[in-house]
Design an enzyme around this catalytic site. Structure first.
Site, PDB file in Angstrom:
ATOM      1  N   LYS A 151       0.832  -1.209   0.000  1.00 46.26           N
ATOM      2  CA  LYS A 151       0.000   0.000   0.000  1.00 46.26           C
ATOM      3  C   LYS A 151       0.862   1.252   0.000  1.00 46.26           C
ATOM      4  O   LYS A 151       2.039   1.213   0.371  1.00 46.26           O
ATOM      5  CB  LYS A 151      -0.942  -0.013   1.214  1.00 46.26           C
ATOM      6  CG  LYS A 151      -2.072  -1.030   1.029  1.00 46.26           C
ATOM      7  CD  LYS A 151      -3.153  -0.914   2.067  1.00 46.26           C
ATOM      8  CE  LYS A 151      -4.273  -1.916   1.733  1.00 46.26           C
ATOM      9  NZ  LYS A 151      -5.271  -2.023   2.786  1.00 46.26           N
ATOM     10  N   ARG A 192      -3.223 -10.247   4.893  1.00 48.94           N
ATOM     11  CA  ARG A 192      -3.627 -10.277   3.479  1.00 48.94           C
ATOM     12  C   ARG A 192      -2.450  -9.705   2.683  1.00 48.94           C
ATOM     13  O   ARG A 192      -2.159  -8.514   2.799  1.00 48.94           O
ATOM     14  CB  ARG A 192      -4.893  -9.425   3.325  1.00 48.94           C
ATOM     15  CG  ARG A 192      -5.485  -9.406   1.944  1.00 48.94           C
ATOM     16  CD  ARG A 192      -6.759  -8.546   1.938  1.00 48.94           C
ATOM     17  NE  ARG A 192      -7.381  -8.563   0.621  1.00 48.94           N
ATOM     18  CZ  ARG A 192      -7.039  -7.782  -0.379  1.00 48.94           C
ATOM     19  NH1 ARG A 192      -6.066  -6.896  -0.229  1.00 48.94           N
ATOM     20  NH2 ARG A 192      -7.647  -7.876  -1.546  1.00 48.94           N
TER      21      ARG A 192
HETATM   22  C1  9MG Z   1      -9.915  -5.764  -0.379  1.00 49.66           C
HETATM   23  N1  9MG Z   1      -8.942  -5.154   0.497  1.00 49.66           N
HETATM   24  C2  9MG Z   1      -7.978  -4.266   0.134  1.00 49.66           C
HETATM   25  N2  9MG Z   1      -7.272  -3.905   1.219  1.00 49.66           N
HETATM   26  C3  9MG Z   1      -7.816  -4.572   2.271  1.00 49.66           C
HETATM   27  C4  9MG Z   1      -7.533  -4.606   3.635  1.00 49.66           C
HETATM   28  O1  9MG Z   1      -6.593  -3.862   4.185  1.00 49.66           O
HETATM   29  N3  9MG Z   1      -8.281  -5.401   4.422  1.00 49.66           N
HETATM   30  C5  9MG Z   1      -9.281  -6.153   3.887  1.00 49.66           C
HETATM   31  N4  9MG Z   1     -10.003  -6.927   4.733  1.00 49.66           N
HETATM   32  N5  9MG Z   1      -9.591  -6.155   2.592  1.00 49.66           N
HETATM   33  C6  9MG Z   1      -8.867  -5.376   1.805  1.00 49.66           C
END
Ligand code: 9MG
Length: 257
Positions: free
Chosen positions: A203, A237
């Site tokens: 990010k 994730r």
């Molecule tokens: C779909 N998506 C993109 N960034 C995310 C994040 O930080 N958390 C979750 N749960 N989904 C995300």
């Protein structure tokens, strides 16, 4: 949790065959590298992203879910906020709903209750198209915690099993760099509330912390994931599954003596 976006800009060629081949190859790679869950999304949630229709989203994700469930023994999660997409994805075999709007869209709570699947409830201030326009908090950690507690309570009172719920501070979703850093530093305050899923991978906050937006973000993303797991996060994730899994192995080896 490995990430598989099935938005048209996620593939090097818009053609259907390329999409299918790339989805299979990416999934195979992520599973071999240690991912337990593959998160599929058909609508970009990046800042400035446009919305897509329900039908478009279903057309993008359902064939991929069916394919992955037929080829791999893995949990597939659906990254969506739309009730109809949740229902279609559940019929195709998903095992988790990942909702960046925490079941606030019309019909989403009812769909989750009737499907009985685990749900990740994420905090987001505003909407993806505008969320990075001057987000403001008095105390970001307690405001995010209060929001997530309120959503957990709403889920429980609507009939969802508390043991099936994950919470997520939503790094980068309506937050400045200092809000994100504050949340990262205080993540243990959220892991005290419920199991936490986090997404920081590649990010812009990682690029900003590296003070060089052009730099590769893998090492920064892995380091941030490690800091979250150290504070009790249960699910990360990530794009770089192999690198993250290696870092977590070291952490576990140290923790377990
Ligand atoms: C779909 N998506 C993109 N960034 C995310 C994040 O930080 N958390 C979750 N749960 N989904 C995300």
């Amino acid at each position: 949790m490995g990430i598989l976006n099935v938005t048209p800009d996620s593939f090097s060629d818009g053609g259907r065959f390329v999409e299918v081949d790339q989805a299979l190859a990416q999934t195979e790679q992520m599973l071999a590298a240690g991912a337990d869950i593959i998160d599929i999304g058909g609508e970009s949630t990046r800042p400035g992203a446009d919305a897509v229709s329900v039908d478009q989203e279903i057309d993008r994700v359902v064939p991929v879910i069916e394919l992955l469930k037929s080829r791999f023994d893995t949990i597939v999660s659906i990254d969506t906020s739309k009730a109809a997409v949740m229902r279609a994805s559940a019929a195709a075999g998903v095992g988790l709903i990942n909702d960046v709007r925490a079941l606030r869209e019309p019909g989403a709570m009812d769909a989750a209750v009737s499907l009985g699947l685990p749900v990740c409830l994420m905090h987001m201030l505003g909407e993806p198209r505008t969320m990075q326009t001057a987000p403001q908090y008095t105390d970001v950690v307690s405001e995010v915690a209060d929001f997530l507690k309120e959503r957990l309570e709403k889920c429980r009172s609507s009939g969802l099993d508390a043991g099936q719920l994950l919470i997520d501070p939503g790094f980068g979703f309506g937050k400045t760099l200092s809000h994100n850093v504050e949340l990262l530093r205080n993540l243990s305050k959220l892991t005290d509330i419920a199991p936490v899923l986090i997404g920081l991978s590649r990010k812009s906050m990682i690029g900003q912390m590296l003070e060089n937006d052009q730099q590769d973000r893998t090492v920064g993303s892995v380091t941030a994931a490690l800091l979250c797991v150290q504070q009790g996060a249960s699910v990360v994730r990530v794009h770089d599954v192999a690198e993250t899994a290696a870092a977590l192995k070291i952490l576990n080896a140290v923790k377990n003596g």
